[in-house]
Motif scaffolding. Structure first.
Motif, PDB file in Angstrom:
ATOM      1  N   ARG A   1      10.391  14.361   0.567  1.00 43.70           N
ATOM      2  CA  ARG A   1      10.389  13.063  -0.313  1.00 43.70           C
ATOM      3  C   ARG A   1      11.455  12.295  -0.076  1.00 43.70           C
ATOM      4  O   ARG A   1      11.246  11.038   0.061  1.00 43.70           O
TER       5      ARG A   1
ATOM      6  N   ARG B   1      10.559  10.281   2.874  1.00 43.66           N
ATOM      7  CA  ARG B   1       9.411   9.204   2.597  1.00 43.66           C
ATOM      8  C   ARG B   1      10.006   8.015   1.883  1.00 43.66           C
ATOM      9  O   ARG B   1       9.502   6.941   2.329  1.00 43.66           O
TER      10      ARG B   1
ATOM     11  N   LEU C   1       2.418   5.778   5.901  1.00 47.65           N
ATOM     12  CA  LEU C   1       2.101   6.628   4.594  1.00 47.65           C
ATOM     13  C   LEU C   1       1.329   6.236   3.622  1.00 47.65           C
ATOM     14  O   LEU C   1       0.725   5.253   3.894  1.00 47.65           O
TER      15      LEU C   1
ATOM     16  N   GLN D   1       1.230   8.612  -1.764  1.00 48.35           N
ATOM     17  CA  GLN D   1       2.798   8.756  -1.381  1.00 48.35           C
ATOM     18  C   GLN D   1       3.597   8.019  -2.069  1.00 48.35           C
ATOM     19  O   GLN D   1       4.791   8.127  -2.475  1.00 48.35           O
TER      20      GLN D   1
END
Length: 225
Positions: free
Chosen positions: A17, A20, A52, A56
């Motif tokens: 995470r 990202r 992405l 997300q």
């Protein structure tokens, strides 16, 4: 995938995470700071730039404004860290020297990446009431830094003690305007020239009141009385 630890490919879910988030922020820095700008961007365009999905995206951010807000805070944090380090290195210097050190560190940090400069001085302005509060709060931190330096200089007897808040606030506005125009190519100058000009402005603002407050010397009459 380990069900107990949530790891995949040697990385935890938290690490994935975080990666990202960084990809989204990097894409935002490019879109807002070098591309079409915040107002001309969209969540879809940001996701495409980051490689992405929109799902997300919404796992990490509430909306596009949230990305801009985090970028603005990050740019200010990075700049502030460099200024604090410069001040620590100049701990034994006087007020005039410390002013120059601070300004050099600030100007160098904030202009190093034109994308950061655009986000800080252009894209953040007028977006929403929430972002305007954030912008003014971070601007106030720079005012407080100047006030702390002036108070310390007054305690050392380098300048006369007084309330420098108006001068500091006006100076921060001048810094922002000058750096924006300089990096936009409105005039030609070296970094040294910009720093010297800003240092002169601040020192003049701090000491101007001292000159005004000084009593005028008596003028001798022609006959000596």
């Amino acid at each position: 995938m380990g069900t107990a630890t949530g790891t995949y490919g040697g990385r935890s879910a938290q690490e994935r995470r975080a990666e990202r988030r960084e990809r989204f922020l990097a894409a935002g820095l490019e879109l807002f700071g070098a591309g079409p700008g915040y107002r001309a961007s969209s969540v879809t365009a940001l996701c495409e730039a980051a490689g992405l999905s929109t799902r997300q995206f919404y796992e990490e951010f509430r909306n596009l404004e949230d990305v801009l807000a985090r970028l603005h805070l990050r740019v200010n944090d990075l700049t502030e860290q460099e200024v604090v380090r410069a001040l620590a290195d100049a701990a034994a210097d006087g007020f005039a020297q410390r002013v120059t050190v601070v300004l050099r560190a600030y100007v160098t940090a904030v202009t190093r990446d034109p994308r950061r400069l655009r986000i800080t001085f252009v894209e953040i302005v007028g977006v929403s009431a929430a972002l305007e509060r954030q912008r003014l709060l971070r601007r106030a931190r720079w005012v407080e830094l100047i006030l702390a330096e002036a108070a310390a200089a007054a305690a050392r007897g380098e300048i006369a003690p007084r309330d420098h808040r108006i001068a500091a606030t006006a100076f921060i506005g001048a810094v922002n305007g000058l750096l924006h125009d300089w990096t936009a190519g409105q005039f030609e100058a070296t970094l040294d020239q910009v720093v010297d000009e800003l240092a002169g402005l601040l020192l003049g603002a701090v000491r101007l009141r001292e000159r005004r407050a000084a009593p005028a010397a008596p003028t001798a009459s022609p006959n000596g009385r």
